[in-house]
Scaffold this motif. Structure first.
Motif, short mmCIF file in Angstrom:
data_model
loop_
_atom_site.label_atom_id
_atom_site.label_comp_id
_atom_site.label_asym_id
_atom_site.label_seq_id
_atom_site.Cartn_x
_atom_site.Cartn_y
_atom_site.Cartn_z
N LYS A 166 9.99 14.99 -6.03
CA LYS A 166 10.04 13.53 -6.22
C LYS A 166 9.47 12.81 -5.00
O LYS A 166 8.73 11.82 -5.16
N GLU A 167 9.80 13.28 -3.81
CA GLU A 167 9.30 12.63 -2.60
C GLU A 167 7.78 12.75 -2.51
O GLU A 167 7.09 11.80 -2.17
N SER A 168 7.24 13.93 -2.83
CA SER A 168 5.78 14.12 -2.81
C SER A 168 5.11 13.19 -3.80
O SER A 168 4.07 12.58 -3.50
N ARG A 171 5.32 9.42 -2.54
CA ARG A 171 4.38 9.16 -1.44
C ARG A 171 2.94 9.12 -1.96
O ARG A 171 2.14 8.29 -1.53
N ILE A 218 14.44 7.85 -1.34
CA ILE A 218 13.07 8.20 -0.91
C ILE A 218 12.28 6.93 -0.63
O ILE A 218 11.54 6.85 0.36
N HIS A 219 12.42 5.91 -1.49
CA HIS A 219 11.74 4.63 -1.25
C HIS A 219 12.19 4.02 0.07
O HIS A 219 11.38 3.48 0.83
N ARG A 246 14.27 17.28 -5.12
CA ARG A 246 14.01 16.07 -4.35
C ARG A 246 12.64 16.13 -3.67
O ARG A 246 11.94 15.12 -3.57
N CYS A 254 15.64 8.49 -6.02
CA CYS A 254 14.34 7.87 -5.74
C CYS A 254 14.48 6.65 -4.83
O CYS A 254 13.59 6.36 -4.04
N SER A 261 13.09 5.55 2.70
CA SER A 261 12.50 6.29 3.82
C SER A 261 11.03 5.92 4.04
O SER A 261 10.49 6.20 5.11
#
Length: 766
Positions: free
Chosen positions: A504-506, A509, A444-445, A501, A441, A447
């Motif tokens: 988690k990314e969806s 965001r 992802i944060h 992943r 996570c 990014s």
């Protein structure tokens, strides 16, 4: 209207009439064929014109892009810009010609063929049908026997009826012939006139547009002629130099650059050397080396960051290397490593060894000349801190305190699991959100960009005391109450540690960028200015005097969260104000505040959950309250001596130099109120210590007037540190070690022992 056939003639149905009809029919058939062919040709012309315009526009765009690429050459940029603009205007006019041709020619002629000619054919069929009927009636009437009266009467009646119908259809047909003859002239002439007029306008506009560049084209033509002459002259000179140089011996090595310690570029020596790698393969690579700022560095490409081989030449020595099989090798030996280098020739080897030795000598000479530099004065000034600035037994204790603080962060409610997927033992954090994250996570944060989340490792990165204090004020539970307030109303499922992943990314965001799960604000009362409270009046009055700072408001409980617990903003603030701050007016109603004003008030109350809630709802972190001297949330936090609140606002993009209506920024207010810890924080975050308010006072003069020795020391050290960085240049250090130690001690005390920063000097000039 031109009359093609006479109506009286058609009633006679004479051979002349029939001949005229046949001629008209042949003309109309031929006209139809030619018009259909012309319509197809017109369509092909229009399509080709559109393709030409599109291709030409691409060419014009290419001219514009070439002009942008030639931005360094003003003449070329201006030429390409003007010509591309005029060509674009001409192409626009040509596009209008195409559209007009479509409407006036193709559509008009196509309508004539499909409607008028078709109607003519229909009338013609009716005429021919009635003509055949009349022929049959005449034949039947002629064949009727004289003795059979009833057959004679029947044939006579049929003949009369057929003649009446024929003459009616014949009159209609003659009318249609005359109409189509007239319409043929008017429609075709109108289409041609419209086309010619449009073409005339197009060429007139093109001529006018290009005539506007007549003077510029003449000027450009003269410059081009001069360029041709200059180019021919330069070509002749270069050919002569080329011929002269080719006569010389170019096999010698002339790439040696003399050592120059005082070079304007700061580069004392540079050139290519081979460097042996320190890996197991011991490979040799050719790199561009240079000696600059008493360092030996190299780079592979021009714009890449140089790699430092020796950080300080005073700590190294240079000697030739005879143990290696390769020729022209020498070693640069430092306490930490040995670097083996190879030159291209013996001459280059001696030059590089001499350059390194001269650099070592120059570095020691600069050290002796700089014995009384601001760096030394900064070190001596640290003695003035005494008990207030030292912090006592320094590094080890602070390191132990830091480890304990990181444990405290992980012990905050909800921080034992990742804030977004629930994985246990997270060792990453988002410092502007105040949450802990797992490694997936956190990536992802990262990014999302720093304007959404600033990621830092809990174990690998260094943590400042005020940042640790901020993290302890929030936590995963508090933030999830804000960003997941409506999670039960939405069908999206929260990911778990084993989720892909992509899921988690969806989720992340949707949660932080799109903010789908936060509680919606009411529509009423979104924009009223904040009322001026008695607390604000007391604070303003305090700013005008230079005595001791006023007592601070107690901070509300961090566990209280308005939208997470069902309390309204009004209930939350009224409860906190009644129990913790008797200076706030009882009649102040905060339930209708929009996010900016909500952040403004919660910053003064040090209520971190509500501050985070306001930011989640789009509050401007630099929101200005015009009703209170253009004060900002950061200045409100300064008034309450809220170190962690100031850090929270700064991490979320607050402008550390934004001034209020009196020209005072946060550093001014912290200096006036004697908040030493905040002064230290703002200086570390880039506050301008030279900024002056409306009374033309900067923070240093204010601190001297207030006789605050600690703040005076901090401001002066920051100023000297900046001077030293400017003296060191692009390859200098980030700051003096004494400066770093002093500010580290002040940060530690401001976060853990703020009572030590309340002392004042009896001597205003200290």
């Amino acid at each position: 209207m031109t009359v093609k056939l006479d109506f009286e003639e058609c009633l006679k149905d004479s051979p002349r009439f029939r001949a005229n009809i046949e001629e008209v029919q042949n003309n109309v058939s031929e006209l139809e064929v030619r018009l259909e062919k012309l319509v197809k040709q017109c369509q092909a012309m229009l399509e080709a014109g559109r393709v030409y315009c599109q291709t030409s526009k691409s060419f014009v765009n290419g001219l514009r892009e070439l002009g942008h690429q030639c931005c360094g050459d003003k003449m070329m940029e201006e030429c390409l810009h003007k010509f591309s603009t005029k060509l674009s205007d001409i192409l626009d006019s040509q596009g209008e010609v195409i559209e007009t041709t479509q409407k006036s020619v193709k559509t008009k002629l196509q309508t004539f063929v499909k409607e008028d000619v078709r109607h003519f054919k229909d009338v013609r069929k009716e005429f021919e049908r009635s003509s055949e009927t009349l022929e049959g009636a005449l034949a039947k009437n002629a064949q009727a026997p004289r003795g059979k009266q009833h057959e004679v009467e029947e044939a006579n009646n049929a003949l009369l009826n057929a003649r009446r119908i024929f003459r009616s259809e014949a009159l209609d047909y003659v009318l249609e012939i005359n109409v189509i003859e007239a319409k043929k002239k008017t429609d075709i002439l109108m289409a041609m006139l419209s086309l010619m007029e449009t073409q005339a306008q197009f060429f007139q506009q093109g001529h006018t547009s290009l005539s506007e560049l007549e003077e510029y084209r003449q000027k450009l033509n003269e410059e081009h002629t001069q360029f041709v002459l200059n180019s021919a002259r330069e070509k002749r000179d270069m050919e002569q130099r080329h011929a002269a140089i080719k006569k010389k011996d170019v096999s010698y090595d002339d790439s040696i650059m003399d050592f120059n310690a005082d070079a304007a570029s700061g580069i004392a020596m540079e050139g290519y050397l081979y460097k042996r790698a320190s890996n197991a393969f011991k490979t040799w690579s050719r790199r561009w080396f240079s000696i600059q700022k008493n360092q030996l560095v190299y780079q592979k490409k021009y714009r890449e960051q140089p790699t430092v081989v020796v950080e300080d030449l005073r700590l190294c020595t240079v000697k030739p290397s005879s143990e290696n099989e390769r020729r022209f090798c020498f070693e640069v030996v430092s306490p930490s490593k040995c670097c083996l280098l190879q030159a291209d020739s013996d001459r280059q080897q001696q030059a590089w060894m001499s350059a390194v030795q001269n650099s070592i000598a120059s570095a020691f000479q600069e050290r002796r000349d700089d014995s009384h530099s601001p760096r030394q004065r900064c070190s001596s000034m640290s003695a003035t801190l005494g008990g207030g600035g030292g912090g006592g037994g320094g590094g080890a204790d602070q390191e132990n305190d830091g480890c304990k603080a990181l444990e405290d962060i992980q012990s905050i409610a909800g921080n034992q699991q990742c804030c977004d997927c629930g994985e246990s033992g997270p060792d990453w954090a988002s410092i502007n959100l105040g949450i802990t994250l797992c490694i997936v996570c956190s990536g992802i944060h990262r990014s999302l960009g720093v304007h959404f989340s600033k990621v830092r490792s809990l174990t690998l990165d260094s943590w400042e005391p005020e940042l640790i204090k901020l993290m302890c004020e929030l936590g995963n539970t508090v933030i999830n109450r804000i960003y997941e307030a409506r999670i039960d109303e939405i069908t999206i499922k929260k990911p778990h540690p084993s989720s892909p992943r992509g899921d988690k990314e969806s989720w992340i965001r949707s949660k932080y960028v799109e903010k789908k799960f936060i509680q919606k604000l009411p529509e009423t009362g979104r924009n009223p200015p904040v009322k001026r409270s008695s607390f604000k009046r007391n604070r303003t009055a305090t700013q005008e005097r230079t005595g001791p700072r006023p007592p601070l408001k107690p901070k509300p409980s961090r566990a209280t969260l308005a939208r997470g617990t069902g309390l309204s903003s009004s209930d939350l603030f009224q409860k906190n104000n009644m129990s913790n701050n008797k200076n706030v007016d009882d009649e102040e109603d905060l339930s209708g505040l929009h996010p900016g004003a909500l952040l403004y008030r919660s910053a003064a109350l040090q209520n971190f959950p509500v501050m985070a809630d306001a930011l989640a709802h789009g509050a401007d972190v630099n929101w200005v309250n015009a009703a209170e001297e253009s004060s900002t949330p950061l200045i409100q936090a300064v008034s309450a001596n809220a170190l962690a609140a100031c850090e929270f606002l700064l991490q979320n993009g607050a402008n550390v130099n934004q001034a209020d209506g009196n020209g005072r920024g946060p550093l001014h207010h912290a200096t006036i109120l004697g908040h030493t810890g905040l002064v230290c924080l703002f200086l570390k975050r880039g506050a301008d210590y030279n900024a002056k308010d409306k009374t033309q006072k900067d923070p240093i003069s204010i601190a001297v007037d207030n006789a605050n020795a600690d703040i005076v020391t901090l401001l002066r050290i920051a100023k000297m540190n900046k001077e030293m960085r400017e003296m060191d240049g692009a390859f200098g250090q980030t700051g003096d070690e004494t400066y770093q130690d002093i500010f580290r001690d002040f940060s530690h005390m401001a976060s853990n022992n703020p009572e030590k920063l309340k002392r004042r000097s009896a001597d205003p000039k200290t």
